[in-house]
Design a protein around this motif. Structure first.
Motif, PDB file in Angstrom:
ATOM      1  N   GLN A 178       0.837  -1.392   0.084  1.00  0.00           N
ATOM      2  CA  GLN A 178       0.132  -0.004   0.020  1.00  0.00           C
ATOM      3  C   GLN A 178       0.803   1.254   0.021  1.00  0.00           C
ATOM      4  O   GLN A 178       0.577   2.164  -0.829  1.00  0.00           O
ATOM      5  N   PHE A 179       2.002   1.276   0.803  1.00  0.00           N
ATOM      6  CA  PHE A 179       2.765   2.509   0.916  1.00  0.00           C
ATOM      7  C   PHE A 179       4.159   2.567   0.313  1.00  0.00           C
ATOM      8  O   PHE A 179       4.877   3.641   0.267  1.00  0.00           O
ATOM      9  N   GLY A 180       4.435   1.373  -0.247  1.00  0.00           N
ATOM     10  CA  GLY A 180       5.729   1.103  -0.868  1.00  0.00           C
ATOM     11  C   GLY A 180       6.825   0.701   0.285  1.00  0.00           C
ATOM     12  O   GLY A 180       6.349   1.020   1.597  1.00  0.00           O
ATOM     13  N   ALA A 181       7.779   0.097  -0.052  1.00  0.00           N
ATOM     14  CA  ALA A 181       8.816  -0.604   0.865  1.00  0.00           C
ATOM     15  C   ALA A 181       9.798   0.518   1.287  1.00  0.00           C
ATOM     16  O   ALA A 181      10.280   1.429   0.585  1.00  0.00           O
ATOM     17  N   PRO A 182      10.135   0.479   2.571  1.00  0.00           N
ATOM     18  CA  PRO A 182      11.230   1.480   3.180  1.00  0.00           C
ATOM     19  C   PRO A 182      12.614   1.157   2.550  1.00  0.00           C
ATOM     20  O   PRO A 182      12.778   0.074   1.925  1.00  0.00           O
TER      21      PRO A 182
END
Length: 487
Positions: A441-445
């Motif tokens: 959902q947010f993209g990987a760190p």
């Protein structure tokens, strides 16, 4: 068929005709050996082929699961985790998937039963002019293929690029041979005498999956890490930390800290430095401090046998290893010993010694799989200023444990302020957590974690600087020179 199985790998490898020729001959030779050995054991050639293909498919599926969770394909050094998965199934099988694991078990059992029933072993199975002779011939051809495959492309020890030139099986074979070269690392650590004349007590906490996710999702309450923020403001140095692990493989991070060695120095040993460590020539922070007169202790509330730590840590210079056996009846948070229980053990130890002492802590509370836990009813209000979107249960569970880690930071700060001796406190995260659904959902760190170095007698500078984890032990020993270098 075996080449077809390899084509199912993710990330994908090129077609075999695009490999170096050594990769093709290695694949063929290794497949012939596998099939010949299975024929020797089972006596049924077609059944042996099916079993061999099933084993190769298992490796492919495990590699794909590992890449999905850890962004790294399967390497030879990972074979050790097959036995670990039997001894510690909760740490591994959920990432493959319990249903997929059950399906594999059922399929293998059915294949064995059907294969033995449908195909009979030949009467001349162990005759040199029968099946045994054929097996011997195959083994001779396979040995010849392996011999002529010596050499070829130089390894980068990048598990994504090396198989693109050597194929999956060729990459596993070459990594296995590379591991036979002994690990030898010149001393990367400053002289522990840099701590004189105070020789402060040293507390280093490698916090499981610790990183600051508040910029990642703005709806996280800022006070989830209120103590961490305070220690950053009071630290001698703090900032982002480049670590050699993503989502797991804690030993890569702990060895980088203890040895000061970079991945380039480790070569193939970067994947699991402890596999050959007892034959290695390395220096460690624990050994250097022990030689300088420190008592050296490691605290890890898990089985001492995991990663062979019960043998590794004495070799690295630890006087004592406090494992799960010393936490009988201790408070748990989720399935693991709580960070608060670990903090109490640290305080008890520091109060009981004359000093100086070096304590290296490896926490477990925030260890996944996070998706095996469920958020509590009050977690949303306690952890978020804005309700997270659907599919963020892993993040909620993670934040619940992260808040407990933050409380441990505050507890250790309060204790060390009152501590009778000069003390230095270092905290860092070993890697980011595995939260696949959240990252979708947010993209990987980017994989960086956070650290701080705090001193109970130093000026409260709060200076920020990004470091590599291999540099952090040197900063703990010589933080004044590190501060000067970053100005």
């Amino acid at each position: 068929m075996s080449f077809l199985m390899v084509s199912l790998l993710r990330p994908s490898v090129p077609a075999p005709w695009r490999w170096a020729w050594q990769g093709i001959t290695l694949h063929a030779g290794l497949w012939l050996i596998l099939h010949a050995v299975l024929v020797l054991v089972l006596g049924r050639p077609w059944f042996a082929m099916a079993v061999g293909l099933a084993f190769l498919m298992l490796l492919v599926q495990v590699s794909n699961a590992k890449f999905h969770s850890l962004r790294e394909p399967f390497v030879f050094q990972d074979f050790e985790y097959f036995t670990d998965a039997i001894r510690h199934p909760r740490l591994y099988i959920p990432f493959l998937g319990w249903w997929k694991f059950a399906l594999i078990v059922v399929a293998v059992t059915a294949a064995l039963a059907v294969g033995i029933w449908l195909e009979a072993a030949p009467a001349a199975r162990f005759s040199l002019d029968g099946q045994l002779g054929e097996v011997g011939l195959h083994l001779l051809i396979a040995a010849g293929l392996l011999i002529i495959s010596n050499g070829g492309p130089e390894l980068d020890f990048d598990p994504e690029t090396d198989p693109k030139r050597l194929g999956f099986l060729g990459g596993l074979w070459r990594y296995a041979w590379a591991e036979q070269s002994p690990l030898k690392i010149p001393n990367q650590l400053p002289d522990a005498g840099a701590l004189a004349p105070e020789f402060p007590d040293l507390l280093v906490v490698q916090s499981e999956s610790f990183f600051d996710p508040r910029s990642y999702f703005p709806g996280i309450r800022t006070d989830v890490l209120v103590e961490f923020d305070r220690l950053n403001a009071e630290s001698t140095l703090h900032g982002k930390l480049q670590v050699p692990a993503w989502g797991a493989n804690t030993v890569r991070s702990e060895f980088a800290f203890l040895s000061g060695a970079t991945e380039a120095m480790l070569g193939v040993h970067r994947f699991n430095p402890y596999r050959q460590i007892l034959k290695a020539d390395v220096h460690s922070l624990a050994g250097e401090l022990k030689a300088a007169g420190y008592r050296t202790v490691c605290i890890h509330p898990y089985a001492a046998s995991f990663y062979g730590r019960e043998r590794v840590y004495p070799f690295l210079g630890f006087d004592e290893f406090i494992d799960i056996r010393s936490f009988e009846g201790a408070e748990r948070s989720g399935p693991y010993v709580s960070d608060q229980a670990v903090a109490e053990k640290v305080k008890s130890l520091m109060e009981s010694v004359v000093g100086p002492i070096f304590i290296f802590v490896i926490t477990m509370e925030n260890h996944g799989p996070l998706h095996l836990e469920k958020p509590d009813a009050h977690d949303i209000d306690d952890l978020y200023s804005a309700k997270p979107p659907t599919g963020c249960d892993d993040l909620t569970v993670y934040l619940r444990h992260l808040r407990n880690a933050d409380q441990m930071i505050g507890d250790m700060r309060a204790f060390l302020i009152q501590h009778s001796r000069h003390a230095r406190f270092c905290w860092y995260g070993d890697h980011v957590p595995i939260m696949s659904e959240v990252y979708r959902q947010f993209g990987a760190p980017d994989g960086r974690t956070n650290y701080f170095v705090w001193d109970n007698q130093a000026e409260k500078g709060g200076e920020g600087s990004e470091l590599k984890l291999s540099e952090l032990a040197g900063v703990v020993l010589e933080w004044r020179s590190a501060r000067t270098a970053t100005k």
